[in-house]
Design a protein around this motif. Structure first.
Motif, mmCIF file in Angstrom:
data_model
loop_
_atom_site.group_PDB
_atom_site.id
_atom_site.type_symbol
_atom_site.label_atom_id
_atom_site.label_comp_id
_atom_site.label_asym_id
_atom_site.label_seq_id
_atom_site.Cartn_x
_atom_site.Cartn_y
_atom_site.Cartn_z
ATOM 1 N N ALA A 170 -11.477 -19.852 3.935
ATOM 2 C CA ALA A 170 -10.457 -19.714 4.979
ATOM 3 C C ALA A 170 -9.052 -19.727 4.372
ATOM 4 O O ALA A 170 -8.109 -19.180 4.934
ATOM 5 C CB ALA A 170 -10.601 -20.849 5.985
ATOM 6 N N ALA A 171 -8.924 -20.332 3.188
ATOM 7 C CA ALA A 171 -7.607 -20.418 2.531
ATOM 8 C C ALA A 171 -7.243 -19.125 1.798
ATOM 9 O O ALA A 171 -6.096 -18.908 1.446
ATOM 10 C CB ALA A 171 -7.598 -21.585 1.547
ATOM 11 N N ASP A 172 -8.219 -18.262 1.571
ATOM 12 C CA ASP A 172 -7.962 -17.005 0.858
ATOM 13 C C ASP A 172 -7.367 -15.960 1.799
ATOM 14 O O ASP A 172 -7.599 -15.992 3.011
ATOM 15 C CB ASP A 172 -9.259 -16.465 0.236
ATOM 16 N N THR A 173 -6.628 -15.031 1.210
ATOM 17 C CA THR A 173 -5.913 -14.041 2.013
ATOM 18 C C THR A 173 -6.573 -12.675 1.931
ATOM 19 O O THR A 173 -6.763 -12.133 0.841
ATOM 20 C CB THR A 173 -4.449 -13.910 1.521
ATOM 21 N N LEU A 174 -6.912 -12.116 3.087
ATOM 22 C CA LEU A 174 -7.504 -10.780 3.173
ATOM 23 C C LEU A 174 -6.684 -9.963 4.171
ATOM 24 O O LEU A 174 -6.546 -10.344 5.335
ATOM 25 C CB LEU A 174 -8.968 -10.886 3.641
ATOM 26 N N VAL A 175 -6.117 -8.856 3.702
ATOM 27 C CA VAL A 175 -5.230 -8.046 4.538
ATOM 28 C C VAL A 175 -5.840 -6.667 4.802
ATOM 29 O O VAL A 175 -6.008 -5.883 3.874
ATOM 30 C CB VAL A 175 -3.851 -7.848 3.849
ATOM 31 N N PRO A 176 -6.192 -6.354 6.059
ATOM 32 C CA PRO A 176 -6.609 -4.986 6.376
ATOM 33 C C PRO A 176 -5.406 -4.059 6.208
ATOM 34 O O PRO A 176 -4.303 -4.394 6.640
ATOM 35 C CB PRO A 176 -7.037 -5.060 7.850
ATOM 36 N N PHE A 177 -5.616 -2.898 5.564
ATOM 37 C CA PHE A 177 -4.473 -2.072 5.162
ATOM 38 C C PHE A 177 -4.815 -0.590 5.280
ATOM 39 O O PHE A 177 -5.958 -0.195 5.083
ATOM 40 C CB PHE A 177 -4.126 -2.388 3.696
ATOM 41 N N SER A 178 -3.814 0.190 5.612
ATOM 42 C CA SER A 178 -3.977 1.647 5.577
ATOM 43 C C SER A 178 -2.802 2.261 4.833
ATOM 44 O O SER A 178 -1.680 2.285 5.344
ATOM 45 C CB SER A 178 -4.051 2.234 6.993
ATOM 46 N N ALA A 179 -3.076 2.734 3.604
ATOM 47 C CA ALA A 179 -2.020 3.406 2.842
ATOM 48 C C ALA A 179 -1.603 4.678 3.561
ATOM 49 O O ALA A 179 -0.457 5.109 3.489
ATOM 50 C CB ALA A 179 -2.518 3.732 1.433
ATOM 51 N N GLU A 180 -2.545 5.256 4.297
ATOM 52 C CA GLU A 180 -2.310 6.510 5.020
ATOM 53 C C GLU A 180 -1.357 6.297 6.190
ATOM 54 O O GLU A 180 -0.388 7.028 6.371
ATOM 55 C CB GLU A 180 -3.660 7.030 5.528
ATOM 56 N N LYS A 181 -1.592 5.250 6.984
ATOM 57 C CA LYS A 181 -0.826 5.031 8.222
ATOM 58 C C LYS A 181 0.236 3.934 8.129
ATOM 59 O O LYS A 181 1.099 3.826 8.990
ATOM 60 C CB LYS A 181 -1.775 4.666 9.377
ATOM 61 N N GLY A 182 0.102 3.071 7.123
ATOM 62 C CA GLY A 182 1.097 2.003 6.968
ATOM 63 C C GLY A 182 0.702 0.674 7.576
ATOM 64 O O GLY A 182 1.453 -0.294 7.469
ATOM 65 N N ALA A 183 -0.465 0.601 8.217
ATOM 66 C CA ALA A 183 -0.919 -0.679 8.796
ATOM 67 C C ALA A 183 -1.075 -1.707 7.678
ATOM 68 O O ALA A 183 -1.612 -1.404 6.619
ATOM 69 C CB ALA A 183 -2.245 -0.478 9.516
ATOM 70 N N GLY A 184 -0.587 -2.918 7.912
ATOM 71 C CA GLY A 184 -0.706 -3.998 6.929
ATOM 72 C C GLY A 184 0.444 -4.073 5.937
ATOM 73 O O GLY A 184 0.577 -5.044 5.190
ATOM 74 N N LYS A 185 1.317 -3.068 5.938
ATOM 75 C CA LYS A 185 2.411 -3.036 4.960
ATOM 76 C C LYS A 185 3.338 -4.244 5.105
ATOM 77 O O LYS A 185 3.656 -4.912 4.111
ATOM 78 C CB LYS A 185 3.209 -1.736 5.115
ATOM 79 N N GLU A 186 3.779 -4.516 6.328
ATOM 80 C CA GLU A 186 4.731 -5.622 6.532
ATOM 81 C C GLU A 186 4.110 -6.963 6.168
ATOM 82 O O GLU A 186 4.769 -7.832 5.592
ATOM 83 C CB GLU A 186 5.227 -5.641 7.988
ATOM 84 N N GLU A 187 2.826 -7.121 6.481
ATOM 85 C CA GLU A 187 2.117 -8.361 6.158
ATOM 86 C C GLU A 187 2.045 -8.551 4.640
ATOM 87 O O GLU A 187 2.299 -9.642 4.122
ATOM 88 C CB GLU A 187 0.702 -8.291 6.756
ATOM 89 N N LEU A 188 1.715 -7.489 3.915
ATOM 90 C CA LEU A 188 1.613 -7.591 2.455
ATOM 91 C C LEU A 188 2.973 -7.874 1.833
ATOM 92 O O LEU A 188 3.091 -8.705 0.923
ATOM 93 C CB LEU A 188 1.003 -6.300 1.886
ATOM 94 N N ILE A 189 4.014 -7.229 2.334
ATOM 95 C CA ILE A 189 5.370 -7.491 1.827
ATOM 96 C C ILE A 189 5.757 -8.951 2.079
ATOM 97 O O ILE A 189 6.319 -9.622 1.201
ATOM 98 C CB ILE A 189 6.391 -6.518 2.474
ATOM 99 N N ARG A 190 5.417 -9.455 3.252
ATOM 100 C CA ARG A 190 5.720 -10.866 3.575
ATOM 101 C C ARG A 190 5.018 -11.811 2.589
ATOM 102 O O ARG A 190 5.620 -12.752 2.061
ATOM 103 C CB ARG A 190 5.269 -11.168 5.012
ATOM 104 N N LEU A 191 3.750 -11.540 2.315
ATOM 105 C CA LEU A 191 2.969 -12.394 1.412
ATOM 106 C C LEU A 191 3.509 -12.349 -0.020
ATOM 107 O O LEU A 191 3.581 -13.372 -0.702
ATOM 108 C CB LEU A 191 1.499 -11.961 1.429
ATOM 109 N N LEU A 192 3.908 -11.173 -0.471
ATOM 110 C CA LEU A 192 4.464 -11.035 -1.818
ATOM 111 C C LEU A 192 5.816 -11.748 -1.937
ATOM 112 O O LEU A 192 6.114 -12.374 -2.937
ATOM 113 C CB LEU A 192 4.590 -9.558 -2.207
ATOM 114 N N ASN A 193 6.613 -11.656 -0.869
ATOM 115 C CA ASN A 193 7.889 -12.360 -0.856
ATOM 116 C C ASN A 193 7.677 -13.878 -0.912
ATOM 117 O O ASN A 193 8.373 -14.593 -1.630
ATOM 118 C CB ASN A 193 8.707 -11.996 0.388
#
Length: 199
Positions: A170-193
């Motif tokens: 439960a502590a691990d991070t899994l992000v559903p993402f679509s490079a094609e449509k951009g889904a998950g982009k903001e979440e991944l940027i937030r996590l990297l920040n």
């Protein structure tokens, strides 16, 4: 202050450990199978079409490529694994290069980003890369790319299979993402920040 992912530039390709960057800036290491869309994920994150090379045939990233983000961090594009139609000797060279990168004391991986295909069970190679990230002790974000290829009803079962195969907690991070449509982009940027701001 959050990183500006729109402000990115290619810095160098490393074909040997002597060329690794060791300047103390955070490094986000992106890894994934040759045909998983790793370059497309990176380009989507950076808001550029062709900054990271997108090949018509998988396996075009043969060196470790460094992209500087906002002059404050590196996005590190590791060679793809598992699919590319290249010689065994070349695959072994990539493997040795990756191993040296993971073991290198100076090129500190701040965060590992493992990209898997949401449509399929993670491969043995995915599991090996996952183990490498774990062994470095750095935080890891698992990105399940190609979300746009699934029906909505298929998403949760697909994510559950990834969690189970990689033994994510439960502590691990899994992000559903679509490079094609951009889904998950903001979440991944937030996590990297967030990872960048941790001491």
């Amino acid at each position: 202050m959050p990183l500006n992912f729109g402000k990115a530039e290619f810095v160098r390709s490393a074909a040997s450990p002597e060329q690794f960057l060791r300047d103390g800036l955070p490094q986000f290491a992106f890894a994934g199978r040759s045909n998983v869309g790793k370059s497309s994920v990176i380009n989507r994150l950076l808001g550029r079409k062709n900054l990271a090379y997108v090949g018509s045939s998988p396996g075009k990233t043969t060196q470790i490529n460094y992209f500087q983000v906002d002059r404050r961090a590196y996005l590190v594009d590791l060679p793809g694994y598992g699919y590319a139609k290249v010689s065994r000797a070349e695959k072994e060279r990539w493997g040795r290069l990756m191993e040296r990168y993971f073991q290198d004391e100076g090129s500190l991986i701040t965060t590992g980003v493992l990209i898997v295909d949401i449509r399929h069970k993670p491969t043995v190679d995915d599991m090996t890369m996952h183990a490498w990230f774990r062994e470095t002790g750095c935080p890891e974000i698992v990105v399940a790319n190609k979300l746009d290829k699934l029906k909505r009803s298929q998403v949760e079962p697909a994510l559950a299979l990834i969690r189970e195969t990689l033994e994510l907690t439960a502590a691990d991070t899994l992000v559903p993402f679509s490079a094609e449509k951009g889904a998950g982009k903001e979440e991944l940027i937030r996590l990297l920040n967030e990872a960048c701001e941790k001491p």
